[in-house]
Write an enzyme that holds these catalytic residues in place. Structure first.
Site, PDB file in Angstrom:
ATOM      1  N   LYS A   1     -17.239  70.052  -8.920  1.00 34.57           N
ATOM      2  CA  LYS A   1     -17.475  68.998  -9.916  1.00 34.57           C
ATOM      3  C   LYS A   1     -18.132  67.766  -9.285  1.00 34.57           C
ATOM      4  O   LYS A   1     -19.052  67.204  -9.857  1.00 34.57           O
ATOM      5  CB  LYS A   1     -16.158  68.579 -10.596  1.00 34.57           C
ATOM      6  CG  LYS A   1     -15.478  69.711 -11.369  1.00 34.57           C
ATOM      7  CD  LYS A   1     -14.303  69.217 -12.198  1.00 34.57           C
ATOM      8  CE  LYS A   1     -13.114  68.730 -11.395  1.00 34.57           C
ATOM      9  NZ  LYS A   1     -12.378  69.791 -10.674  1.00 34.57           N
TER      10      LYS A   1
ATOM     11  N   ARG B   1      -7.355  65.598 -18.071  1.00 29.94           N
ATOM     12  CA  ARG B   1      -6.661  66.723 -17.449  1.00 29.94           C
ATOM     13  C   ARG B   1      -5.453  67.175 -18.268  1.00 29.94           C
ATOM     14  O   ARG B   1      -4.784  68.119 -17.881  1.00 29.94           O
ATOM     15  CB  ARG B   1      -6.166  66.316 -16.069  1.00 29.94           C
ATOM     16  CG  ARG B   1      -7.088  66.774 -14.915  1.00 29.94           C
ATOM     17  CD  ARG B   1      -6.483  66.211 -13.652  1.00 29.94           C
ATOM     18  NE  ARG B   1      -6.805  66.881 -12.451  1.00 29.94           N
ATOM     19  CZ  ARG B   1      -7.712  66.475 -11.564  1.00 29.94           C
ATOM     20  NH1 ARG B   1      -8.468  65.441 -11.820  1.00 29.94           N
ATOM     21  NH2 ARG B   1      -7.870  67.115 -10.427  1.00 29.94           N
TER      22      ARG B   1
ATOM     23  N   ARG C   1     -13.049  72.245   2.913  1.00 28.75           N
ATOM     24  CA  ARG C   1     -13.290  70.825   2.630  1.00 28.75           C
ATOM     25  C   ARG C   1     -12.245  69.956   3.332  1.00 28.75           C
ATOM     26  O   ARG C   1     -12.565  68.887   3.851  1.00 28.75           O
ATOM     27  CB  ARG C   1     -13.243  70.597   1.105  1.00 28.75           C
ATOM     28  CG  ARG C   1     -13.547  69.170   0.689  1.00 28.75           C
ATOM     29  CD  ARG C   1     -13.746  69.058  -0.805  1.00 28.75           C
ATOM     30  NE  ARG C   1     -12.506  68.944  -1.542  1.00 28.75           N
ATOM     31  CZ  ARG C   1     -12.431  68.878  -2.880  1.00 28.75           C
ATOM     32  NH1 ARG C   1     -13.519  68.947  -3.623  1.00 28.75           N
ATOM     33  NH2 ARG C   1     -11.267  68.752  -3.484  1.00 28.75           N
TER      34      ARG C   1
ATOM     35  N   ARG D   1      -8.854  64.589   3.139  1.00 25.88           N
ATOM     36  CA  ARG D   1      -7.952  64.601   1.984  1.00 25.88           C
ATOM     37  C   ARG D   1      -6.714  65.436   2.289  1.00 25.88           C
ATOM     38  O   ARG D   1      -6.798  66.641   2.501  1.00 25.88           O
ATOM     39  CB  ARG D   1      -8.673  65.185   0.756  1.00 25.88           C
ATOM     40  CG  ARG D   1      -9.595  64.194   0.092  1.00 25.88           C
ATOM     41  CD  ARG D   1     -10.229  64.776  -1.138  1.00 25.88           C
ATOM     42  NE  ARG D   1      -9.266  65.235  -2.145  1.00 25.88           N
ATOM     43  CZ  ARG D   1      -9.617  65.583  -3.382  1.00 25.88           C
ATOM     44  NH1 ARG D   1     -10.877  65.502  -3.755  1.00 25.88           N
ATOM     45  NH2 ARG D   1      -8.708  66.000  -4.228  1.00 25.88           N
TER      46      ARG D   1
ATOM     47  N   ARG E   1      -1.721  72.622  -7.237  1.00 25.16           N
ATOM     48  CA  ARG E   1      -2.771  72.027  -8.079  1.00 25.16           C
ATOM     49  C   ARG E   1      -3.319  73.057  -9.068  1.00 25.16           C
ATOM     50  O   ARG E   1      -3.641  72.735 -10.208  1.00 25.16           O
ATOM     51  CB  ARG E   1      -3.882  71.433  -7.219  1.00 25.16           C
ATOM     52  CG  ARG E   1      -3.469  70.084  -6.628  1.00 25.16           C
ATOM     53  CD  ARG E   1      -4.211  69.751  -5.369  1.00 25.16           C
ATOM     54  NE  ARG E   1      -5.608  69.449  -5.574  1.00 25.16           N
ATOM     55  CZ  ARG E   1      -6.522  69.510  -4.602  1.00 25.16           C
ATOM     56  NH1 ARG E   1      -6.180  69.876  -3.380  1.00 25.16           N
ATOM     57  NH2 ARG E   1      -7.767  69.208  -4.857  1.00 25.16           N
TER      58      ARG E   1
HETATM   59  P1  AMP Z   1      -9.543  65.208  -7.890  1.00 22.99           P
HETATM   60  O1  AMP Z   1     -10.298  64.387  -6.910  1.00 22.99           O
HETATM   61  O2  AMP Z   1     -10.127  65.163  -9.280  1.00 22.99           O
HETATM   62  O3  AMP Z   1      -9.314  66.620  -7.417  1.00 22.99           O
HETATM   63  O4  AMP Z   1      -8.090  64.545  -8.027  1.00 22.99           O
HETATM   64  C1  AMP Z   1      -7.196  64.485  -6.942  1.00 22.99           C
HETATM   65  C2  AMP Z   1      -5.799  64.207  -7.446  1.00 22.99           C
HETATM   66  O5  AMP Z   1      -5.758  62.947  -8.132  1.00 22.99           O
HETATM   67  C3  AMP Z   1      -5.247  65.218  -8.456  1.00 22.99           C
HETATM   68  O6  AMP Z   1      -4.674  66.355  -7.824  1.00 22.99           O
HETATM   69  C4  AMP Z   1      -4.209  64.370  -9.191  1.00 22.99           C
HETATM   70  O7  AMP Z   1      -3.027  64.221  -8.415  1.00 22.99           O
HETATM   71  C5  AMP Z   1      -4.885  63.000  -9.258  1.00 22.99           C
HETATM   72  N1  AMP Z   1      -5.716  62.887 -10.483  1.00 22.99           N
HETATM   73  C6  AMP Z   1      -7.071  62.836 -10.564  1.00 22.99           C
HETATM   74  N2  AMP Z   1      -7.483  62.751 -11.834  1.00 22.99           N
HETATM   75  C7  AMP Z   1      -6.358  62.764 -12.594  1.00 22.99           C
HETATM   76  C8  AMP Z   1      -6.108  62.739 -13.995  1.00 22.99           C
HETATM   77  N3  AMP Z   1      -7.113  62.715 -14.888  1.00 22.99           N
HETATM   78  N4  AMP Z   1      -4.810  62.751 -14.404  1.00 22.99           N
HETATM   79  C9  AMP Z   1      -3.781  62.778 -13.529  1.00 22.99           C
HETATM   80  N5  AMP Z   1      -3.942  62.844 -12.202  1.00 22.99           N
HETATM   81  C10 AMP Z   1      -5.224  62.839 -11.733  1.00 22.99           C
END
Ligand code: AMP
Length: 195
Positions: free
Chosen positions: A14, A89, A128, A134, A146
């Site tokens: 993404k 989400r 990654r 991360r 996740r």
């Molecule tokens: P991402 O970078 O989108 O993979 O997000 C990393 C982490 O941030 C996720 O595993 C969640 O813990 C948190 N996170 C990101 N976006 C959201 C969202 N829309 N709602 C809740 N938690 C989020």
């Protein structure tokens, strides 16, 4: 306005594809994960709270995330539109987005979903994790959690947008350029339909 939700499980690509779409269509990028990581780095109150969920592979509570998105959209107007990366989400987040965009006299144009199988995703995320720093990409248990959260809470959004005839799935394996071409075709098909 072109308001795209780029959808897909962790590691689907993404972030990479968002950057290319922003450049092509002049959109503003909202990655909720990036906003959380920025806050963690700067040790804000929001960052401290978010970290306690992110490190376990859990979702940050809807109320916190929804307020953050509302605030972002009110501060970053862009007549071209937005790309939502990692948001919504949950169904409650999807409903919040409808409301906030509605208040701005606009709406979600489409949900574009990157489809990639789970084994390939785990491989990509662990890879990654070696360079991204991360924490949530370095531990296989966190990664699996996740996916579980994605299946239970996030995947119902596909139906939410299908019911509105806004869902489009795109095969997410291939080179960056191949996938980008599939995405732009899908966008052009959708925007031609509504003209
Ligand atoms: P991402 O970078 O989108 O993979 O997000 C990393 C982490 O941030 C996720 O595993 C969640 O813990 C948190 N996170 C990101 N976006 C959201 C969202 N829309 N709602 C809740 N938690 C989020």
């Amino acid at each position: 306005m072109l308001n795209i939700i780029l959808f897909g499980p962790p590691g689907a690509g993404k972030g990479t594809q968002s950057n290319k779409l922003i450049e092509k269509y002049g959109l503003t990028h909202l990655s909720t994960g990036d906003v959380f990581r920025y806050n963690i780095k700067n040790e804000t109150e929001l960052g401290v709270l978010a970290k306690s969920y992110i490190d376990k592979g859990e979702l940050v509570p809807d109320e916190v995330t929804n307020n953050m998105v509302k605030d972002f959209l009110q501060r970053n107007t862009n007549e071209q539109g937005f790309i939502f990366d990692g948001y919504p989400r949950t169904i409650a987040q999807g409903e919040n987005l409808e409301k906030v965009l509605g208040d701005m006299d606009t709406q979600v144009t489409m949900m574009l979903a990157l489809e990639v199988d789970e084994d390939e995703l785990v491989k990509r995320l662990l890879e990654r994790g070696k360079t991204s720093g991360r924490v949530d990409d370095q531990n296989e248990d966190t990664i699996r959690n996740r996916f579980k959260v994605y299946q239970e809470e996030t995947s119902p959004l596909a139906e939410f947008y299908s019911n509105q005839d806004k869902y489009m799935g795109v095969h997410g394996k291939g080179t960056i350029d191949e996938i980008f071409e599939r995405l732009t075709h899908a966008i052009e098909a959708k925007t031609a339909q509504s003209e």
